[in-house]
Scaffold this motif. Sequence first.
Motif: not given
Length: 106
Positions: A1-17, A59-67
């Motif tokens: 969930m946090l990775a999805s929020v971060l992904s959306l925030a990334k796009l928003a920040v890039m758009a603002i820039v 995002e990769g670190q948040l998603i990765s479980t090492g499984a």
Amino acid sequence: MLASVLSLAKLAVMAIVLLGEWLQIWESLNVDPPQVYIWATQNKMYACILIFFVTNMIEGQLISTGAFEVSLNDMPIWSKLESGRLPNPSELHQIIENQLKFSPIH
């Protein structure tokens, strides 16, 4: 969930820039823009690349479980989470062969 929020925030920040001069968000808020924002709008390409790669790494670190889980006929035959290591190829091949020898033919 946090990775999805971060992904959306990334796009928003890039758009603002990228659209910063047209958005005029700082003027509408009656505050001076932060120095990092000024730098990012002056170096749009570098800032967007930096934002993209840093947030992708997080995002990769948040998603990765090492499984590393291997199943055969819906039966787990190897679990990195349980064993704490990856199998070498010959070991995994031997486990699969043994499972196929002892499993009933359908």
